[in-house]
Design an enzyme around this catalytic site. Sequence first.
Site, mmCIF file in Angstrom:
data_model
loop_
_atom_site.group_PDB
_atom_site.id
_atom_site.type_symbol
_atom_site.label_atom_id
_atom_site.label_comp_id
_atom_site.label_asym_id
_atom_site.label_seq_id
_atom_site.Cartn_x
_atom_site.Cartn_y
_atom_site.Cartn_z
ATOM 1 N N GLU A 170 0.788 -1.240 0.000
ATOM 2 C CA GLU A 170 0.000 0.000 0.000
ATOM 3 C C GLU A 170 0.816 1.284 0.000
ATOM 4 O O GLU A 170 0.775 2.057 0.970
ATOM 5 C CB GLU A 170 -0.964 0.008 1.190
ATOM 6 C CG GLU A 170 -1.992 -1.083 1.111
ATOM 7 C CD GLU A 170 -3.099 -0.955 2.165
ATOM 8 O OE1 GLU A 170 -2.988 -0.094 3.062
ATOM 9 O OE2 GLU A 170 -4.087 -1.698 2.075
ATOM 10 N N GLU A 363 -5.445 -8.528 0.833
ATOM 11 C CA GLU A 363 -6.023 -8.183 2.144
ATOM 12 C C GLU A 363 -7.501 -7.909 1.961
ATOM 13 O O GLU A 363 -7.901 -7.266 0.981
ATOM 14 C CB GLU A 363 -5.395 -6.916 2.745
ATOM 15 C CG GLU A 363 -4.011 -7.092 3.299
ATOM 16 C CD GLU A 363 -3.467 -5.802 3.926
ATOM 17 O OE1 GLU A 363 -4.267 -4.948 4.366
ATOM 18 O OE2 GLU A 363 -2.228 -5.667 3.939
HETATM 19 C C1 FCB Z 1 -4.279 -1.996 5.506
HETATM 20 C C2 FCB Z 1 -2.884 -2.350 5.975
HETATM 21 C C3 FCB Z 1 -2.845 -3.413 7.036
HETATM 22 C C4 FCB Z 1 -3.987 -3.299 8.010
HETATM 23 C C5 FCB Z 1 -5.301 -3.143 7.304
HETATM 24 C C6 FCB Z 1 -6.496 -3.062 8.207
HETATM 25 O O1 FCB Z 1 -4.283 -0.681 5.044
HETATM 26 O O2 FCB Z 1 -2.112 -2.796 4.894
HETATM 27 O O3 FCB Z 1 -1.602 -3.365 7.650
HETATM 28 O O4 FCB Z 1 -3.748 -2.306 8.905
HETATM 29 O O5 FCB Z 1 -5.277 -2.023 6.472
#
Ligand code: FCB
Length: 466
Positions: A170, A363
Amino acid sequence: MIAPLHSTPFDDGFIWGVASSSFQIEGAVSADGRTRSIWDDFTRTPGVVKGGDHGDVACDSYNRYEDDIDLIAQLGANAYRFSVSWPRVIPGGVGAVNDAGLAYYERVVDSLLERNIEPWVTLYHWDLPSELEAKGGWMNREIVSWFADYARAVVERLSDRVSHWFTLNEPQIFLGHGYVLGEHAPGKKLARKDWLLAAHHALMAHGRGVQIIREHAKKPPVIGWAPVGSVTCPRSDDPDEIELARTQTFAIGDGGPVNNTWYADPVILGHYPEDGLRLYGDDAPTTHVGDMELMRQPIDFYGVNIYSGDLLRRPEDNGHAPPRWTERGYPRTMFDWPVRPEALYWGPKFLQERYGLPVYVTENGLASMDWVHADGQVHDSARIDFISRYLGELRRAQADGVDVRGYFHWSILDNFEWAEGYRMRFGLIYVDFETLERVPKDSYRWYRKIIETSGACLPASPVPVR
Ligand code: FCB
């Protein structure tokens, strides 16, 4: 016609994973030669992290990794995405490699492989060595070679056993929250010209990282990255709406740091997007010969982190009609993020169509109000519903021909959620942060069933969120 109760399963070979990151779970911040990261420093600044929380102990996974990996094995996951901490591997950020730091990740990798779990390693998940920040951090062009040296150290040591690699997690968020809003480490509020330069260096570091992995990997590597996906979903299947939603998904928008194309177009197409260049004007980074070529290294997949999504604003809304998610009482997670399962349909679909790479959702998950109930269990029914809906949409994308190959749930454990501290619980496993005891939640058992049936136990047709 009555809709079938169960879905067809995901395709064979689908990757069922869980995810975490070093600073969020490891603790042991002074063990075995580790030096400080910007997150160790930031958490010591009064008032910036809820509850004054820090990562000194976190989930103590540095010491408890075997137990955690046992739990991943019992879940039936076939992949674990975790990150390596730069200041463990190269204390101080540059110079000598720390054998003890690398030995820890070697133990993690070996424990995973013994249990038939494939390690997916992220090189940078935000814990920049403090000394490098003192030299300007991502603002300093030299970070490209600092990152290359660090990446080489990791790859040389682990790539006889690790095949799957992510360069950066990210960039939009570590720049946006860390260098623009000042809400994440290192807490800077840079002018637009400056953060755009930092982003330019991050994209170059990504490219250099890819080169290093290809040059030094002992096993044929599979390389990607894990940007955040900002997705606009259409409100219907009307083709015009779908095109508008696609256009918005790939627009530079208000020019803030969170968008897809300012990052992904250079990395995959080799140039910055026109609308961004127009908007940023003289603030756009001055490109040296070779910069764009360096960013655009062939990668093997598009990893994307998707938690939510926007709903299309039609042009005729003229800014007046609120998009659905702003309607009063629309379902939101504890983080206040709208529950938008169809983002896992449209996000992977749009990204795959634009960039032509296989997609992995690297994620996805939610923060909810979990605690251990009087019966000793954690009944997190919201997470079960969330996972079912989002995976149902991902399955629909795959059924419609989108080349989506895996899903990593964020997160295996409740952990240190950056500026929110320990109050935001994202885990399939509850962590008691006083005793460090782990309690698998109901959602852990539900995700296990999804993995066992490869998604066939998911409800067949999506039900609107309300
Ligand atoms: C993302 C991050 C991860 C976690 C999630 C909830 O932005 O990559 O580390 O904090 O959000």
